[in-house]
Each structure stands twice: as C-alpha cells, then as structure tokens.
Write a protein that holds these residues in place. Structure first.
Motif, PDB file in Angstrom:
ATOM      1  N   ASN A  40       0.826  -1.215   0.000  1.00  0.00           N
ATOM      2  CA  ASN A  40       0.000   0.000   0.000  1.00  0.00           C
ATOM      3  C   ASN A  40       0.856   1.259   0.000  1.00  0.00           C
ATOM      4  O   ASN A  40       0.536   2.252  -0.664  1.00  0.00           O
ATOM      5  CB  ASN A  40      -0.941   0.014   1.204  1.00  0.00           C
ATOM      6  CG  ASN A  40      -2.121  -0.928   1.037  1.00  0.00           C
ATOM      7  OD1 ASN A  40      -2.450  -1.321  -0.082  1.00  0.00           O
ATOM      8  ND2 ASN A  40      -2.759  -1.291   2.134  1.00  0.00           N
ATOM      9  N   ALA A  41       1.962   1.220   0.738  1.00  0.00           N
ATOM     10  CA  ALA A  41       2.853   2.380   0.783  1.00  0.00           C
ATOM     11  C   ALA A  41       3.508   2.603  -0.575  1.00  0.00           C
ATOM     12  O   ALA A  41       3.663   3.755  -1.024  1.00  0.00           O
ATOM     13  CB  ALA A  41       3.909   2.195   1.867  1.00  0.00           C
ATOM     14  N   ARG A  42       3.903   1.527  -1.257  1.00  0.00           N
ATOM     15  CA  ARG A  42       4.516   1.670  -2.586  1.00  0.00           C
ATOM     16  C   ARG A  42       3.504   2.229  -3.583  1.00  0.00           C
ATOM     17  O   ARG A  42       3.823   3.107  -4.389  1.00  0.00           O
ATOM     18  CB  ARG A  42       5.034   0.306  -3.044  1.00  0.00           C
ATOM     19  CG  ARG A  42       5.722   0.336  -4.419  1.00  0.00           C
ATOM     20  CD  ARG A  42       6.891   1.311  -4.432  1.00  0.00           C
ATOM     21  NE  ARG A  42       7.475   1.438  -5.743  1.00  0.00           N
ATOM     22  CZ  ARG A  42       8.691   0.995  -6.050  1.00  0.00           C
ATOM     23  NH1 ARG A  42       9.432   0.417  -5.140  1.00  0.00           N
ATOM     24  NH2 ARG A  42       9.177   1.157  -7.260  1.00  0.00           N
ATOM     25  N   LYS A  43       2.262   1.750  -3.503  1.00  0.00           N
ATOM     26  CA  LYS A  43       1.219   2.282  -4.387  1.00  0.00           C
ATOM     27  C   LYS A  43       0.952   3.753  -4.105  1.00  0.00           C
ATOM     28  O   LYS A  43       0.729   4.548  -5.014  1.00  0.00           O
ATOM     29  CB  LYS A  43      -0.057   1.460  -4.221  1.00  0.00           C
ATOM     30  CG  LYS A  43       0.049   0.036  -4.756  1.00  0.00           C
ATOM     31  CD  LYS A  43      -1.213  -0.762  -4.480  1.00  0.00           C
ATOM     32  CE  LYS A  43      -1.073  -2.203  -4.971  1.00  0.00           C
ATOM     33  NZ  LYS A  43      -2.268  -3.020  -4.613  1.00  0.00           N
ATOM     34  N   LEU A  44       0.986   4.109  -2.813  1.00  0.00           N
ATOM     35  CA  LEU A  44       0.785   5.506  -2.441  1.00  0.00           C
ATOM     36  C   LEU A  44       1.881   6.385  -3.033  1.00  0.00           C
ATOM     37  O   LEU A  44       1.605   7.487  -3.528  1.00  0.00           O
ATOM     38  CB  LEU A  44       0.768   5.631  -0.916  1.00  0.00           C
ATOM     39  CG  LEU A  44       0.661   7.044  -0.350  1.00  0.00           C
ATOM     40  CD1 LEU A  44      -0.640   7.697  -0.798  1.00  0.00           C
ATOM     41  CD2 LEU A  44       0.753   7.022   1.173  1.00  0.00           C
ATOM     42  N   LEU A  45       3.118   5.904  -3.002  1.00  0.00           N
ATOM     43  CA  LEU A  45       4.230   6.649  -3.609  1.00  0.00           C
ATOM     44  C   LEU A  45       3.979   6.916  -5.081  1.00  0.00           C
ATOM     45  O   LEU A  45       4.185   8.028  -5.579  1.00  0.00           O
ATOM     46  CB  LEU A  45       5.524   5.843  -3.459  1.00  0.00           C
ATOM     47  CG  LEU A  45       6.430   6.120  -2.266  1.00  0.00           C
ATOM     48  CD1 LEU A  45       7.648   5.225  -2.324  1.00  0.00           C
ATOM     49  CD2 LEU A  45       6.845   7.578  -2.228  1.00  0.00           C
ATOM     50  N   GLU A  46       3.529   5.887  -5.799  1.00  0.00           N
ATOM     51  CA  GLU A  46       3.290   6.019  -7.235  1.00  0.00           C
ATOM     52  C   GLU A  46       2.154   6.997  -7.507  1.00  0.00           C
ATOM     53  O   GLU A  46       2.183   7.735  -8.505  1.00  0.00           O
ATOM     54  CB  GLU A  46       2.989   4.649  -7.827  1.00  0.00           C
ATOM     55  CG  GLU A  46       4.190   3.699  -7.768  1.00  0.00           C
ATOM     56  CD  GLU A  46       3.841   2.278  -8.170  1.00  0.00           C
ATOM     57  OE1 GLU A  46       2.644   2.015  -8.416  1.00  0.00           O
ATOM     58  OE2 GLU A  46       4.752   1.428  -8.215  1.00  0.00           O
ATOM     59  N   SER A  68      -4.728   3.062   6.124  1.00  0.00           N
ATOM     60  CA  SER A  68      -3.340   3.267   6.556  1.00  0.00           C
ATOM     61  C   SER A  68      -2.619   4.355   5.770  1.00  0.00           C
ATOM     62  O   SER A  68      -1.426   4.591   5.982  1.00  0.00           O
ATOM     63  CB  SER A  68      -2.554   1.957   6.410  1.00  0.00           C
ATOM     64  OG  SER A  68      -2.432   1.600   5.033  1.00  0.00           O
ATOM     65  N   ALA A  69      -3.324   5.037   4.862  1.00  0.00           N
ATOM     66  CA  ALA A  69      -2.657   5.945   3.927  1.00  0.00           C
ATOM     67  C   ALA A  69      -1.912   7.080   4.622  1.00  0.00           C
ATOM     68  O   ALA A  69      -0.762   7.379   4.285  1.00  0.00           O
ATOM     69  CB  ALA A  69      -3.672   6.512   2.934  1.00  0.00           C
ATOM     70  N   ILE A  70      -2.530   7.737   5.591  1.00  0.00           N
ATOM     71  CA  ILE A  70      -1.874   8.856   6.273  1.00  0.00           C
ATOM     72  C   ILE A  70      -0.655   8.368   7.056  1.00  0.00           C
ATOM     73  O   ILE A  70       0.415   8.982   7.023  1.00  0.00           O
ATOM     74  CB  ILE A  70      -2.855   9.581   7.212  1.00  0.00           C
ATOM     75  CG1 ILE A  70      -3.897  10.351   6.393  1.00  0.00           C
ATOM     76  CG2 ILE A  70      -2.114  10.542   8.137  1.00  0.00           C
ATOM     77  CD1 ILE A  70      -3.328  11.509   5.591  1.00  0.00           C
ATOM     78  N   ALA A  71      -0.815   7.237   7.751  1.00  0.00           N
ATOM     79  CA  ALA A  71       0.322   6.677   8.493  1.00  0.00           C
ATOM     80  C   ALA A  71       1.454   6.310   7.546  1.00  0.00           C
ATOM     81  O   ALA A  71       2.639   6.564   7.834  1.00  0.00           O
ATOM     82  CB  ALA A  71      -0.124   5.448   9.290  1.00  0.00           C
ATOM     83  N   ASP A  72       1.117   5.722   6.395  1.00  0.00           N
ATOM     84  CA  ASP A  72       2.143   5.367   5.405  1.00  0.00           C
ATOM     85  C   ASP A  72       2.822   6.621   4.866  1.00  0.00           C
ATOM     86  O   ASP A  72       4.053   6.657   4.708  1.00  0.00           O
ATOM     87  CB  ASP A  72       1.511   4.587   4.249  1.00  0.00           C
ATOM     88  CG  ASP A  72       1.103   3.180   4.648  1.00  0.00           C
ATOM     89  OD1 ASP A  72       1.611   2.691   5.675  1.00  0.00           O
ATOM     90  OD2 ASP A  72       0.277   2.572   3.931  1.00  0.00           O
ATOM     91  N   ALA A  73       2.019   7.653   4.576  1.00  0.00           N
ATOM     92  CA  ALA A  73       2.574   8.894   4.033  1.00  0.00           C
ATOM     93  C   ALA A  73       3.520   9.547   5.035  1.00  0.00           C
ATOM     94  O   ALA A  73       4.597  10.034   4.672  1.00  0.00           O
ATOM     95  CB  ALA A  73       1.452   9.856   3.655  1.00  0.00           C
ATOM     96  N   ASN A  74       3.140   9.552   6.309  1.00  0.00           N
ATOM     97  CA  ASN A  74       4.003  10.119   7.342  1.00  0.00           C
ATOM     98  C   ASN A  74       5.291   9.308   7.494  1.00  0.00           C
ATOM     99  O   ASN A  74       6.375   9.867   7.712  1.00  0.00           O
ATOM    100  CB  ASN A  74       3.264  10.185   8.676  1.00  0.00           C
ATOM    101  CG  ASN A  74       2.223  11.298   8.699  1.00  0.00           C
ATOM    102  OD1 ASN A  74       2.406  12.333   8.074  1.00  0.00           O
ATOM    103  ND2 ASN A  74       1.138  11.084   9.418  1.00  0.00           N
ATOM    104  N   ALA A  75       5.175   7.980   7.379  1.00  0.00           N
ATOM    105  CA  ALA A  75       6.363   7.128   7.477  1.00  0.00           C
ATOM    106  C   ALA A  75       7.308   7.395   6.306  1.00  0.00           C
ATOM    107  O   ALA A  75       8.532   7.443   6.480  1.00  0.00           O
ATOM    108  CB  ALA A  75       5.951   5.657   7.497  1.00  0.00           C
ATOM    109  N   LEU A  76       6.766   7.590   5.118  1.00  0.00           N
ATOM    110  CA  LEU A  76       7.591   7.893   3.948  1.00  0.00           C
ATOM    111  C   LEU A  76       8.265   9.250   4.098  1.00  0.00           C
ATOM    112  O   LEU A  76       9.393   9.446   3.650  1.00  0.00           O
ATOM    113  CB  LEU A  76       6.727   7.855   2.683  1.00  0.00           C
ATOM    114  CG  LEU A  76       6.206   6.455   2.296  1.00  0.00           C
ATOM    115  CD1 LEU A  76       5.142   6.572   1.200  1.00  0.00           C
ATOM    116  CD2 LEU A  76       7.337   5.549   1.833  1.00  0.00           C
ATOM    117  N   CYS A  77       7.572  10.187   4.741  1.00  0.00           N
ATOM    118  CA  CYS A  77       8.179  11.493   5.027  1.00  0.00           C
ATOM    119  C   CYS A  77       9.357  11.325   5.991  1.00  0.00           C
ATOM    120  O   CYS A  77      10.407  11.951   5.829  1.00  0.00           O
ATOM    121  CB  CYS A  77       7.148  12.439   5.638  1.00  0.00           C
ATOM    122  SG  CYS A  77       5.943  13.121   4.468  1.00  0.00           S
TER     123      CYS A  77
END
Length: 293
Positions: free
Chosen positions: A212-218, A238-247
């Motif tokens: 999901n995090a990889r898809k969010l990046l794309e 989980s999108a916001i949590a994933d986005a914050n983790a990528l940040c």
C-alpha cells in the motif's frame, strides 16, 4: 538520498576550525555500500580501526582501540548510520557506538536517511535541505526547476555535460529528450539517481510498510503539486500513516496540507511504472477530478 549528507559530513571534518581543534584525530567511517544484513560487530570494529589508521586485527583487543579513540579529543563520523540499526546485531553494534557517544572527548557525527532508524544515543538532529537557489545557480540555472535543486542530480548532470563536452543548448536538449537516462552516470549512489532512490526504497523499515505504501508513492508521484492530505486519507485506512512514514524516510515530504516529493524521485517512480494498470488509472482520475473540484 543524494541530498548531500555525506558531502556535508566530509566538509565538516575538513573545516579549518575542526582541523585545528582535532588535528589528525578526525576519522570518517562509511557503511554506505554494505548490505545491512551482512554488517556484523566485527565489520563495524574493523572499519573503525582502519579509519583511525589502526591494524584491523586489533578488533580482538577492542578495549585498546576504545582507549585510544577516547584518550584525546576526537571527531568520529559514521556515514549511513541507519544501516547499523538494520543489522541482525543491531544491539551489540549500538553498544559499540554508545561507548564513544558517552565519552566527553569524542564528538560523534552520524549521517542517516531516517530519524526513526537513528541510534538512540543521538542528542541533536540537523535536517539537510536542498541547496539554496543562489548557490545551486552557480552550477546550472535552467535545469534547477527540473530537479528541485537536488544536489546529487545537479552533480550527475554536470558530470555528464563535462564528459560529452555539451554546450548549454545541447545539455538542455538531452534533458528534454530523456531525463531519466541523463541522471545515470555509472554505478553507486554518487553516480546514479536510481541507486540512491532504491537504497531508500529497499531499506527494511520501508519494505515493512507493504504494498500500500509503494502504491501511495506512485500515486503521489503522479501529481507534481502534491496530493491534499484529505485525498490521501480517503485512499485507505493506513494511507496517512504510510505517508508520514515515507516522510520520515525522506522519500516524500509535506508542504502545508499536501504530500509531495522531489522531482528526481518523481521522475524515478514514473520511469519505473511507465504502463500503469486500469485500476491505478481509475484512482488517479478520481483524485484528479477531486483536486479540480
């Protein structure tokens, strides 16, 4: 990656004020090119020994090495320190570094891509941003917007231009024709945008975030101006949590209420997924129309 952490650390230990204070006791230890899963306590000790000009066999008499390094004012740089916390021996490796951190005579400087994977002894964080435009302009003027003043990208393009003896017009033409190819100039993170981005994406803590995090990046890469946090939140639980983790891993960043990324990272991701599937395109279309509204 490619923001200039290693170059900045090297500049610090060669600074005249630092050189005057620490004299010859300025040591740079890098773990950048090593697979984190292969880093052992022995390798860490050996690299520190060699950086200090000591016999690598002294790893068996580590107390002597510690006594030498803490016996007088010393500055010790650990480059790519996040690799140490991803090893199977992370606790024992951390104790090695902790011993130096607890010494009043040792100044410890670490470079890391992620605050989350920085060893626990860190007392002060300094974020390294992209170049100020007035400095980046000295290297290239018209390409800066295309790479968001990203130091590694500027450096790679400069090398390519020098190798081919391109004029300004020829360089701009090459950039317009194939941007991804222009940002590759050999192997290793100092010569390849792909290598430095993949080093971040392949970190165990990033892989653990899942598909999901990889898809969010794309998805974020598709929007040059970034994606509104409310749009991100609507994608999945989980999108916001994933986005914050990528940040936190410096792969994306937040500008106001939007998640976005540097242009070179966006270029890499778009080049890796040139033919997105129908489901992906439907998601992009819905988000695009949502942004327009």
């Amino acid at each position: 990656g490619g923001i200039g952490k290693t170059s900045l650390a090297k500049a610090i230990i060669h600074d005249s004020v630092i050189a005057e204070r620490f004299q010859g006791r300025r040591y740079f230890v890098s773990f950048d090119e090593l697979d984190a899963s292969r880093i052992s306590t022995g390798i860490v000790r050996e690299r520190i020994c060699r950086a200090a000009g000591l016999d690598g066999r002294l790893t068996e008499r580590w107390e002597e090495v510690t006594a030498f390094l803490t016996g007088a004012d010393t500055i010790l740089v650990i480059d790519h320190a996040d690799a140490l916390t991803a090893t199977r021996n992370a606790d024992s490796v951390a104790r090695i570094i902790d011993d130096f951190a607890s010494s009043s005579s040792v100044v410890l400087l670490l470079t890391t891509r992620s605050r989350h994977t920085t060893p626990y002894f860190a007392t002060q964080f300094v974020s390294v941003s992209t170049l100020e435009r007035k400095y980046a302009r000295k290297t290239f003027e018209r390409l800066l917007d295309g790479v968001d003043n990203h130091p590694l990208s500027v450096n790679i393009i400069a090398r390519r231009a020098a190798q081919h003896e391109w004029s300004g017009a020829e360089l701009l033409s090459a950039w317009k024709t194939n941007q991804a190819a222009l940002l590759e100039n050999g192997e290793g993170k100092s010569r390849s945008l792909r290598a430095t981005v993949e080093l971040s994406l392949n970190a165990p803590s990033v892989i653990a975030l899942g598909d999901n995090a990889r898809k969010l990046l794309e998805i974020i890469a598709f929007f040059p101006q970034g994606l509104n946090t409310m749009r991100v939140k609507a994608l999945c639980p989980s999108a916001i949590a994933d986005a914050n983790a990528l940040c936190a891993h410096s792969i994306t960043h937040c500008e106001g209420n939007r998640f976005t990324m540097l242009s070179p990272v966006r270029l890499y991701l778009s080049h890796k997924t040139p033919n997105p599937g129908t489901g992906f395109l439907n998601t992009i279309r819905n988000l695009y129309y949502g942004e327009l509204s």
